[in-house]
Design an enzyme around this catalytic site. Sequence first.
Site, PDB file in Angstrom:
ATOM      1  N   ASN A 109       0.850  -1.188   0.000  1.00 46.66           N
ATOM      2  CA  ASN A 109       0.000   0.000   0.000  1.00 46.66           C
ATOM      3  C   ASN A 109       0.882   1.233   0.000  1.00 46.66           C
ATOM      4  O   ASN A 109       2.010   1.199   0.509  1.00 46.66           O
ATOM      5  CB  ASN A 109      -0.879   0.017   1.253  1.00 46.66           C
ATOM      6  CG  ASN A 109      -1.816   1.213   1.293  1.00 46.66           C
ATOM      7  OD1 ASN A 109      -2.399   1.597   0.267  1.00 46.66           O
ATOM      8  ND2 ASN A 109      -1.969   1.822   2.454  1.00 46.66           N
ATOM      9  N   HIS A 111       0.885   5.166   1.368  1.00 49.98           N
ATOM     10  CA  HIS A 111       0.192   5.990   2.357  1.00 49.98           C
ATOM     11  C   HIS A 111       0.858   7.358   2.411  1.00 49.98           C
ATOM     12  O   HIS A 111       2.087   7.441   2.479  1.00 49.98           O
ATOM     13  CB  HIS A 111       0.259   5.310   3.736  1.00 49.98           C
ATOM     14  CG  HIS A 111      -0.512   6.051   4.776  1.00 49.98           C
ATOM     15  ND1 HIS A 111      -1.884   6.038   4.837  1.00 49.98           N
ATOM     16  CD2 HIS A 111      -0.108   6.861   5.782  1.00 49.98           C
ATOM     17  CE1 HIS A 111      -2.281   6.799   5.842  1.00 49.98           C
ATOM     18  NE2 HIS A 111      -1.227   7.314   6.430  1.00 49.98           N
ATOM     19  N   ASP A 147      -2.505   0.533   8.163  1.00 48.02           N
ATOM     20  CA  ASP A 147      -1.316   1.358   7.881  1.00 48.02           C
ATOM     21  C   ASP A 147      -0.155   1.064   8.835  1.00 48.02           C
ATOM     22  O   ASP A 147       0.631   1.967   9.162  1.00 48.02           O
ATOM     23  CB  ASP A 147      -1.665   2.861   7.929  1.00 48.02           C
ATOM     24  CG  ASP A 147      -2.711   3.254   6.909  1.00 48.02           C
ATOM     25  OD1 ASP A 147      -2.732   2.643   5.823  1.00 48.02           O
ATOM     26  OD2 ASP A 147      -3.503   4.161   7.195  1.00 48.02           O
TER      27      ASP A 147
END
Length: 190
Positions: A109, A111, A147
Amino acid sequence: MTKRVAILISGGGSNMVTLVEAMHSGRIEAIPVLVLSNIPDAGGLAKAEALGVPTAVVDHTGFKGDREAFDAAVHAALQEADPDIVCLAGFMRILTPDFISKWDGRMLNIHPSLLPKYRGLHTHQRAIEAGDKVAGCSVHLVTSELDAGPVLGQTEVEIRDNDTPDTLAARVLTEEHRLYPRVLADFVRQ
Ligand code: GRF
């Protein structure tokens, strides 16, 4: 063997475009096999089609809050495309631990903060309000805690005195477009 990459989006897909272009140019030794959106009219879908990447939509609103059923539908679409790696790129749904465990060590991911600072939303506003001098972006492995997975790469971006969340976001996004392809290029070589 050349790795197969699926990309999950919810919006404009600018990070997705940089990943696909880097794969097409050979800077990332991988092939984009699917761009999947949970938003039927996400701008990134048309961009993926223009780049010749197969697309799919799994509209989360049809699942009425049933996260397991939504994730099962996403997983079914992924299985058809048979990726080795899944990249979240502006994908704005929280995934269930069961789904995440299926992609353990294979889902990345991006972020828009210097993790572990500012997990979750409104990262630029929070950094400015905290009086931080430096913001940035992180690419990390996805784990069941939001996260919080191991960071694979980060870029710092200076916060200027007159920055608003929008001006800062724009400069961070430019760095996201450099960071994500670089990290994925390294990741596929492992
Ligand atoms: C990026 O800032 C990403 O870090 C965040 O959402 C934004 C997505 O932009 N999670 P795009 O869809 O890649 O243009």
